[in-house]
Design a protein around this motif. Structure first.
Motif, PDB file in Angstrom:
ATOM      1  N   LYS A   3     -15.236 -36.851 -38.277  1.00 13.16           N
ATOM      2  CA  LYS A   3     -16.352 -37.749 -38.598  1.00 13.16           C
ATOM      3  C   LYS A   3     -16.525 -38.803 -37.506  1.00 13.16           C
ATOM      4  O   LYS A   3     -17.654 -39.153 -37.154  1.00 13.16           O
ATOM      5  CB  LYS A   3     -16.130 -38.429 -39.948  1.00 13.16           C
ATOM      6  N   VAL A   4     -15.429 -39.287 -36.955  1.00 12.09           N
ATOM      7  CA  VAL A   4     -15.497 -40.258 -35.861  1.00 12.09           C
ATOM      8  C   VAL A   4     -16.165 -39.618 -34.654  1.00 12.09           C
ATOM      9  O   VAL A   4     -17.069 -40.206 -34.045  1.00 12.09           O
ATOM     10  CB  VAL A   4     -14.093 -40.792 -35.505  1.00 12.09           C
ATOM     11  N   ALA A   5     -15.735 -38.408 -34.306  1.00 13.90           N
ATOM     12  CA  ALA A   5     -16.321 -37.712 -33.155  1.00 13.90           C
ATOM     13  C   ALA A   5     -17.816 -37.471 -33.347  1.00 13.90           C
ATOM     14  O   ALA A   5     -18.612 -37.692 -32.425  1.00 13.90           O
ATOM     15  CB  ALA A   5     -15.590 -36.386 -32.920  1.00 13.90           C
ATOM     16  N   ILE A   6     -18.199 -37.033 -34.529  1.00 21.94           N
ATOM     17  CA  ILE A   6     -19.616 -36.788 -34.811  1.00 21.94           C
ATOM     18  C   ILE A   6     -20.406 -38.086 -34.683  1.00 21.94           C
ATOM     19  O   ILE A   6     -21.476 -38.122 -34.068  1.00 21.94           O
ATOM     20  CB  ILE A   6     -19.807 -36.178 -36.215  1.00 21.94           C
ATOM     21  N   THR A   7     -19.865 -39.151 -35.247  1.00 20.40           N
ATOM     22  CA  THR A   7     -20.550 -40.445 -35.193  1.00 20.40           C
ATOM     23  C   THR A   7     -20.708 -40.925 -33.756  1.00 20.40           C
ATOM     24  O   THR A   7     -21.800 -41.368 -33.357  1.00 20.40           O
ATOM     25  CB  THR A   7     -19.774 -41.490 -36.022  1.00 20.40           C
ATOM     26  N   LEU A   8     -19.652 -40.838 -32.971  1.00 19.06           N
ATOM     27  CA  LEU A   8     -19.738 -41.257 -31.567  1.00 19.06           C
ATOM     28  C   LEU A   8     -20.768 -40.428 -30.813  1.00 19.06           C
ATOM     29  O   LEU A   8     -21.554 -40.959 -30.023  1.00 19.06           O
ATOM     30  CB  LEU A   8     -18.370 -41.148 -30.894  1.00 19.06           C
ATOM     31  N   ARG A   9     -20.793 -39.131 -31.072  1.00 17.72           N
ATOM     32  CA  ARG A   9     -21.772 -38.259 -30.403  1.00 17.72           C
ATOM     33  C   ARG A   9     -23.209 -38.628 -30.785  1.00 17.72           C
ATOM     34  O   ARG A   9     -24.106 -38.608 -29.943  1.00 17.72           O
ATOM     35  CB  ARG A   9     -21.501 -36.800 -30.750  1.00 17.72           C
ATOM     36  N   LEU A  10     -23.417 -38.957 -32.046  1.00 15.47           N
ATOM     37  CA  LEU A  10     -24.765 -39.341 -32.480  1.00 15.47           C
ATOM     38  C   LEU A  10     -25.198 -40.656 -31.836  1.00 15.47           C
ATOM     39  O   LEU A  10     -26.360 -40.799 -31.428  1.00 15.47           O
ATOM     40  CB  LEU A  10     -24.816 -39.436 -34.005  1.00 15.47           C
ATOM     41  N   LEU A  11     -24.275 -41.604 -31.730  1.00 15.72           N
ATOM     42  CA  LEU A  11     -24.617 -42.872 -31.075  1.00 15.72           C
ATOM     43  C   LEU A  11     -24.907 -42.651 -29.592  1.00 15.72           C
ATOM     44  O   LEU A  11     -25.865 -43.217 -29.048  1.00 15.72           O
ATOM     45  CB  LEU A  11     -23.488 -43.890 -31.257  1.00 15.72           C
ATOM     46  N   LEU A  12     -24.106 -41.823 -28.945  1.00 20.60           N
ATOM     47  CA  LEU A  12     -24.352 -41.527 -27.533  1.00 20.60           C
ATOM     48  C   LEU A  12     -25.695 -40.820 -27.362  1.00 20.60           C
ATOM     49  O   LEU A  12     -26.440 -41.107 -26.425  1.00 20.60           O
ATOM     50  CB  LEU A  12     -23.223 -40.669 -26.963  1.00 20.60           C
ATOM     51  N   THR A  47      -9.512 -40.701 -22.308  1.00 19.84           N
ATOM     52  CA  THR A  47      -9.406 -41.290 -23.644  1.00 19.84           C
ATOM     53  C   THR A  47     -10.744 -41.213 -24.358  1.00 19.84           C
ATOM     54  O   THR A  47     -10.817 -40.901 -25.546  1.00 19.84           O
ATOM     55  CB  THR A  47      -8.923 -42.753 -23.546  1.00 19.84           C
ATOM     56  N   VAL A  48     -11.799 -41.483 -23.629  1.00 20.23           N
ATOM     57  CA  VAL A  48     -13.152 -41.395 -24.187  1.00 20.23           C
ATOM     58  C   VAL A  48     -13.451 -39.950 -24.579  1.00 20.23           C
ATOM     59  O   VAL A  48     -13.927 -39.684 -25.682  1.00 20.23           O
ATOM     60  CB  VAL A  48     -14.202 -41.920 -23.180  1.00 20.23           C
ATOM     61  N   THR A  49     -13.144 -39.025 -23.698  1.00 18.25           N
ATOM     62  CA  THR A  49     -13.383 -37.610 -23.970  1.00 18.25           C
ATOM     63  C   THR A  49     -12.636 -37.164 -25.226  1.00 18.25           C
ATOM     64  O   THR A  49     -13.188 -36.451 -26.060  1.00 18.25           O
ATOM     65  CB  THR A  49     -12.959 -36.758 -22.753  1.00 18.25           C
ATOM     66  N   ASN A  50     -11.386 -37.604 -25.359  1.00 14.75           N
ATOM     67  CA  ASN A  50     -10.607 -37.247 -26.548  1.00 14.75           C
ATOM     68  C   ASN A  50     -11.253 -37.770 -27.826  1.00 14.75           C
ATOM     69  O   ASN A  50     -11.264 -37.083 -28.848  1.00 14.75           O
ATOM     70  CB  ASN A  50      -9.178 -37.778 -26.440  1.00 14.75           C
ATOM     71  N   ALA A  51     -11.784 -38.973 -27.790  1.00  6.90           N
ATOM     72  CA  ALA A  51     -12.421 -39.553 -28.977  1.00  6.90           C
ATOM     73  C   ALA A  51     -13.647 -38.746 -29.399  1.00  6.90           C
ATOM     74  O   ALA A  51     -13.913 -38.576 -30.582  1.00  6.90           O
ATOM     75  CB  ALA A  51     -12.815 -41.001 -28.709  1.00  6.90           C
ATOM     76  N   PHE A  52     -14.379 -38.227 -28.426  1.00  8.22           N
ATOM     77  CA  PHE A  52     -15.580 -37.447 -28.708  1.00  8.22           C
ATOM     78  C   PHE A  52     -15.278 -35.994 -29.078  1.00  8.22           C
ATOM     79  O   PHE A  52     -16.136 -35.300 -29.580  1.00  8.22           O
ATOM     80  CB  PHE A  52     -16.517 -37.465 -27.494  1.00  8.22           C
ATOM     81  N   SER A  53     -14.045 -35.549 -28.822  1.00  8.56           N
ATOM     82  CA  SER A  53     -13.715 -34.136 -29.040  1.00  8.56           C
ATOM     83  C   SER A  53     -13.417 -33.792 -30.489  1.00  8.56           C
ATOM     84  O   SER A  53     -13.620 -32.661 -30.910  1.00  8.56           O
ATOM     85  CB  SER A  53     -12.518 -33.737 -28.182  1.00  8.56           C
ATOM     86  N   GLY A  54     -12.881 -34.751 -31.244  1.00  5.38           N
ATOM     87  CA  GLY A  54     -12.510 -34.468 -32.619  1.00  5.38           C
ATOM     88  C   GLY A  54     -11.174 -33.775 -32.764  1.00  5.38           C
ATOM     89  O   GLY A  54     -10.785 -33.385 -33.850  1.00  5.38           O
TER      90      GLY A  54
END
Length: 101
Positions: A3-12, A47-54
């Motif tokens: 859910k965090v990854a999806i949310t970050l992707r939507l904001l980006l 670190t950023v990439t990992n957060a977006f990967s899920g």
């Protein structure tokens, strides 16, 4: 994590949509590299990439740094996070995680 990854992707994606509209703003954060560079702390692109990967858990401080570096608030993040459905999670797992394997 997902859910965090999806949310970050939507904001980006919101930021990328401004870029697509030919809004000329070099300060617009619309990539993982710009997120890392724009962060108020030393945050690595990996670190950023990992957060977006899920695939890996991100610390709350990492999430906050990423969200703020994109120009959003944690309220924006929370509102988007709460809109993520089980269907969204399943779709992400099916499409994104299989591609990354």
């Amino acid at each position: 994590m997902i859910k965090v990854a999806i949310t970050l992707r939507l904001l980006l994606r919101r930021n990328k949509n401004f870029t697509d509209l030919n809004v000329e703003n070099e300060d617009l954060v619309n990539s993982y590299e710009k997120i890392a560079t724009n962060s108020s702390a030393d945050i690595r692109k990996a670190t950023v990439t990992n957060a977006f990967s899920g695939k890996k858990k991100s610390t709350m401080i990492t999430i906050i740094l990423i969200v703020e570096s994109m120009g959003f608030t944690m309220k924006d993040f929370g509102e988007q996070y709460n809109r993520i459905s089980d269907k969204d999670i399943l779709e992400f797992e099916k499409n994104i995680l299989k591609i990354q394997s």
